[in-house]
Design a protein around this motif. Structure first.
Motif, PDB file in Angstrom:
ATOM      1  N   VAL A   6      40.006 -43.791   7.552  1.00  0.00           N
ATOM      2  CA  VAL A   6      39.344 -44.547   8.616  1.00  0.00           C
ATOM      3  C   VAL A   6      38.387 -43.595   9.317  1.00  0.00           C
ATOM      4  CG1 VAL A   6      39.715 -45.719  10.823  1.00  0.00           C
ATOM      5  CG2 VAL A   6      41.258 -46.152   8.914  1.00  0.00           C
ATOM      6  N   ARG A   7      37.107 -43.831   9.174  1.00  0.00           N
ATOM      7  CA  ARG A   7      36.171 -42.903   9.790  1.00  0.00           C
ATOM      8  C   ARG A   7      34.866 -43.606  10.154  1.00  0.00           C
ATOM      9  NH1 ARG A   7      32.214 -40.654   6.413  1.00  0.00           N
ATOM     10  NH2 ARG A   7      32.423 -41.183   4.222  1.00  0.00           N
ATOM     11  N   PRO A   8      34.182 -43.035  11.152  1.00  0.00           N
ATOM     12  CA  PRO A   8      32.917 -43.644  11.567  1.00  0.00           C
ATOM     13  C   PRO A   8      31.770 -43.124  10.707  1.00  0.00           C
ATOM     14  CG  PRO A   8      33.414 -41.799  12.980  1.00  0.00           C
ATOM     15  CD  PRO A   8      34.527 -41.865  11.975  1.00  0.00           C
ATOM     16  N   TYR A   9      30.659 -43.794  10.798  1.00  0.00           N
ATOM     17  CA  TYR A   9      29.451 -43.404  10.081  1.00  0.00           C
ATOM     18  C   TYR A   9      28.297 -43.357  11.073  1.00  0.00           C
ATOM     19  CZ  TYR A   9      32.264 -45.046   6.147  1.00  0.00           C
ATOM     20  OH  TYR A   9      33.275 -45.235   5.243  1.00  0.00           O
ATOM     21  N   LEU A  10      27.178 -42.824  10.597  1.00  0.00           N
ATOM     22  CA  LEU A  10      25.951 -42.919  11.371  1.00  0.00           C
ATOM     23  C   LEU A  10      25.565 -44.391  11.539  1.00  0.00           C
ATOM     24  CD1 LEU A  10      23.957 -40.033   9.712  1.00  0.00           C
ATOM     25  CD2 LEU A  10      24.593 -40.147  12.132  1.00  0.00           C
ATOM     26  N   PHE A  26      33.328 -41.820  18.942  1.00  0.00           N
ATOM     27  CA  PHE A  26      34.338 -41.364  17.990  1.00  0.00           C
ATOM     28  C   PHE A  26      34.186 -39.888  17.642  1.00  0.00           C
ATOM     29  CE2 PHE A  26      33.122 -45.821  17.285  1.00  0.00           C
ATOM     30  CZ  PHE A  26      34.266 -46.405  17.794  1.00  0.00           C
TER      31      PHE A  26
ATOM     32  N   TYR B   9      24.688 -47.458   6.680  1.00  0.00           N
ATOM     33  CA  TYR B   9      26.140 -47.391   6.627  1.00  0.00           C
ATOM     34  C   TYR B   9      26.704 -48.521   7.474  1.00  0.00           C
ATOM     35  CZ  TYR B   9      25.039 -42.588   5.263  1.00  0.00           C
ATOM     36  OH  TYR B   9      24.524 -41.488   4.649  1.00  0.00           O
ATOM     37  N   LEU B  10      28.005 -48.713   7.348  1.00  0.00           N
ATOM     38  CA  LEU B  10      28.692 -49.622   8.263  1.00  0.00           C
ATOM     39  C   LEU B  10      28.561 -49.097   9.692  1.00  0.00           C
ATOM     40  CD1 LEU B  10      31.914 -50.264   6.175  1.00  0.00           C
ATOM     41  CD2 LEU B  10      30.254 -52.013   6.874  1.00  0.00           C
ATOM     42  N   ILE B  11      28.511 -50.013  10.644  1.00  0.00           N
ATOM     43  CA  ILE B  11      28.379 -49.659  12.056  1.00  0.00           C
ATOM     44  C   ILE B  11      29.751 -49.802  12.724  1.00  0.00           C
ATOM     45  CG2 ILE B  11      27.307 -50.348  14.238  1.00  0.00           C
ATOM     46  CD1 ILE B  11      25.018 -51.543  12.378  1.00  0.00           C
ATOM     47  N   THR B  12      30.256 -48.681  13.211  1.00  0.00           N
ATOM     48  CA  THR B  12      31.623 -48.666  13.727  1.00  0.00           C
ATOM     49  C   THR B  12      31.705 -49.259  15.126  1.00  0.00           C
ATOM     50  OG1 THR B  12      32.019 -46.679  12.449  1.00  0.00           O
ATOM     51  CG2 THR B  12      33.630 -47.191  14.165  1.00  0.00           C
ATOM     52  N   LEU B  15      37.829 -47.809  15.781  1.00  0.00           N
ATOM     53  CA  LEU B  15      38.513 -47.184  14.635  1.00  0.00           C
ATOM     54  C   LEU B  15      39.983 -47.547  14.610  1.00  0.00           C
ATOM     55  CD1 LEU B  15      37.018 -43.588  14.333  1.00  0.00           C
ATOM     56  CD2 LEU B  15      36.576 -45.585  12.907  1.00  0.00           C
ATOM     57  N   GLU B  18      40.321 -50.574  12.616  1.00  0.00           N
ATOM     58  CA  GLU B  18      38.990 -50.272  12.074  1.00  0.00           C
ATOM     59  C   GLU B  18      38.148 -51.546  12.021  1.00  0.00           C
ATOM     60  OE1 GLU B  18      37.293 -47.373   8.661  1.00  0.00           O
ATOM     61  OE2 GLU B  18      38.493 -49.009   7.889  1.00  0.00           O
ATOM     62  N   GLN B  20      34.152 -52.567  11.671  1.00  0.00           N
ATOM     63  CA  GLN B  20      32.824 -52.034  11.362  1.00  0.00           C
ATOM     64  C   GLN B  20      31.943 -53.162  10.866  1.00  0.00           C
ATOM     65  OE1 GLN B  20      34.022 -48.879   8.555  1.00  0.00           O
ATOM     66  NE2 GLN B  20      33.680 -47.423  10.212  1.00  0.00           N
ATOM     67  N   LYS B  39      34.152 -54.893   8.162  1.00  0.00           N
ATOM     68  CA  LYS B  39      35.616 -54.800   8.254  1.00  0.00           C
ATOM     69  C   LYS B  39      36.041 -55.313   9.606  1.00  0.00           C
ATOM     70  CE  LYS B  39      35.515 -50.552   5.538  1.00  0.00           C
ATOM     71  NZ  LYS B  39      35.340 -49.098   5.741  1.00  0.00           N
ATOM     72  N   TYR B  45      45.978 -50.622   8.936  1.00  0.00           N
ATOM     73  CA  TYR B  45      46.084 -51.090   7.547  1.00  0.00           C
ATOM     74  C   TYR B  45      47.551 -51.171   7.144  1.00  0.00           C
ATOM     75  CZ  TYR B  45      41.095 -50.851   7.161  1.00  0.00           C
ATOM     76  OH  TYR B  45      39.760 -51.089   7.351  1.00  0.00           O
ATOM     77  N   LYS B 182      40.808 -52.247   1.624  1.00  0.00           N
ATOM     78  CA  LYS B 182      40.522 -52.607   3.015  1.00  0.00           C
ATOM     79  C   LYS B 182      40.077 -54.055   3.164  1.00  0.00           C
ATOM     80  CE  LYS B 182      39.648 -48.036   4.874  1.00  0.00           C
ATOM     81  NZ  LYS B 182      38.734 -47.193   5.664  1.00  0.00           N
TER      82      LYS B 182
END
Lengths: 353, 353
Positions: A6-10, A26, B9-12, B15, B18, B20, B39, B45, B182
């Motif tokens: 489980v991690r954030p992205y740009l 985050f 990328y996915l936008i968080t 977390l 999770e 996104q 997500k 999870y 996921k």
């Protein structure tokens, strides 16, 4: 059992050019991983030519123009600067009335350790003619700007005093590794107390000049224009404003009654953060936070406040930082047409249920 | 020369759990890559136990309760559904007054091909007692909900008619591969015309019941509450509203004069998209867009409009979709306390300079 990756992205703001912000709520580290370092480009990525890739030219009003190789620079005394880099447009999306341009949230900011050589050391090799006024840094990236058919390299200047400041460096490493291509490989200027437009990426040439530089990123962009309709009263964007961001809780969160840690970061351009306060009642009263990292020049401090949320209801939470120069975040940001330097108190709303 | 790996990328949004969202302006494909599929979780999870991992239980008011293996299901006739999945909270962040909960932008939506078996086929194995009213789907994910000390599995029901609809499937593949963990591996219910809370992930058990299901995700969440202070007039969230999103230009873009393609997507729950219009003057007049993909049930259509932006100035651009049921996006979304089903005309502002 561990949660799976489980991690954030740009957070992508645009792809052409590539502008992506750091998922700031985050981020825990004071050395942001290169994968989460915000990207702000004016143009497509440059095509670095191998012939000029590993060397830097310094010319203009100098005694001895030089072309110096990376190999040579690596043998000279190194200087590390652990600093926030903050885009001048960070938080632009919060200006009201809204302004045009990239709608940055709170994440056009990152922090890490840049290693390189003092620009002052390099300028000792060239010598100065004592008639110089500014130093211009020319990147390898270029393109058309809106409203212009002309091609421009991204180029910015510094006043000679700022160029000779010992913490103004030509960096070749970020967090112990070569600078990632997208962040300026092989050479990036780092000006730790200025907004990050000054920290020119992919520097290929440095020119010492005797007058004021008038490139579009110096004289059209990165200027505070107080008026919507005309350019009266304009002045250049330089050092970072005192600022803070609440990382937790998240805006519009719903939380249970009980103890919650409110946490975030605070930073400034010149001097040190001396105090961070939070208000749990939209500014009626303020409480001093604990600084959980030691304030250091150029770096953000992490702060926390333990809140016992006993009563159900809606809360507007504000954070406000003060620095050693006596600057304090205002309640309302200084509106300017291009949306630079937003530093109003940070604000979130939450519900205790 | 190609640009180096420029991608979104996915936008968080959070977390833990999770959440996104899909970077929707940058999605071109009608089969969204699994890495960019939004997500939305209520809990951590699940920890899938190998013993129960590859089988599904169906019981309750049935003639023959069964436990059926994935291997067995794979031998039965397959059914593919190419559908939008849209979170009921998509675009929640645009409600005014603001509502609490995840502040989704425009990207709590994705589309792709789910392959599985019709639930109707499975219920032919168990047989029905003719006294059933609803079918409950119980996921492997569980946890505490706000305001409750009790643990709940994520579970939702469908009316028996919807459960027996031939396009209601128990999916085991997404875009030709096993469903990513996921996104519900190994079994995910897909209810193509409903908002995506109905498409229960990690389904472990299906129970046919004779009354109305009263779990918290049926009777507390996913309800339209028209009033802020009380629950009067509440009604459940079911099928998707007609909706559209402008993908290009981006909000607050500055563009040159000349030709620009305005483009986006439009979708609905029941029926087909019949028309997409855009307004370049904040609703004073509307222009019909070209549908560049053929409207099909459950899928978004891609639309475009070629705009010759001759005059400099600021423009508010709106998009409005109409479907074959006669539904048209409203100018203002139906406000509800929990912020579901936002479908006001989409809106961006840009500047021609």
């Amino acid at each position: 059992m561990q949660q799976p990756n489980v991690r954030p992205y740009l957070i992508t703001k645009s792809l052409s050019p590539e502008n992506q912000e750091t998922p700031i709520p985050f981020v825990q580290s004071d050395r942001v991983d290169k994968r989460l370092f915000f990207k702000r480009n004016h143009f497509s990525y440059p095509h670095l030519l191998s012939s000029s890739l590993y060397s830097l030219e310094i010319d203009g009003s100098v005694i001895n123009p030089i072309k110096i190789s990376l190999q040579h620079i690596l043998k000279l005394p190194a200087k590390e600067v652990h600093t926030v880099l903050e885009c001048a447009g960070n938080k632009r999306g919060f200006f009201r009335p809204k302004v045009f341009g990239e709608q940055w949230g709170k994440g056009a900011i990152s922090q890490g350790v840049w290693r390189g050589i003092s620009l002052k050391t390099l300028l000792q090799f060239t010598g100065l003619l004592d008639i110089e006024k500014e130093v211009v840094f020319i990147g390898n990236d270029y393109g058309k700007t809106t409203n212009s058919k002309q091609l421009h390299y991204f180029a910015r200047s510094l006043p000679i005093e700022q160029a000779l400041h010992e913490d103004t460096i030509i960096a070749y490493q970020y967090n112990g590794n070569p600078i990632p291509f997208k962040h300026g490989f092989p050479f990036r200027l780092i000006v730790p107390n200025w907004y990050a437009m000054a920290s020119v990426k992919w520097v290929k040439r440095i020119e010492v000049i005797e007058k004021s530089f008038d490139g579009p990123f110096q004289c059209e962009d990165y200027i505070y224009y107080p008026n919507k309709e005309n350019d009266a009263g304009a002045w250049p964007v330089t050092t970072k404003n005192v600022n803070s961001t609440i990382q937790k809780p998240l805006h519009m969160d719903e939380l249970d009654t009980g103890k919650h840690i409110v946490k975030g970061i605070a930073w400034t351009g010149i001097g040190l953060i001396t105090k961070v306060e939070i208000s749990l009642n939209n500014g009626k009263s303020w409480n001093e936070c604990e600084l959980i990292t030691t304030p250091k020049p150029y770096q953000w401090v992490q702060w926390e406040y333990e809140w016992n949320a006993a009563e159900k209801g809606e809360y507007t939470i504000l954070s406000r930082a003060t620095d050693s120069e006596g600057n304090k975040q205002p309640l309302i940001a200084y509106w300017n047409r291009k949306g630079y330097g937003y530093n109003a108190v940070d604000q979130i709303k939450i519900k205790i249920d």
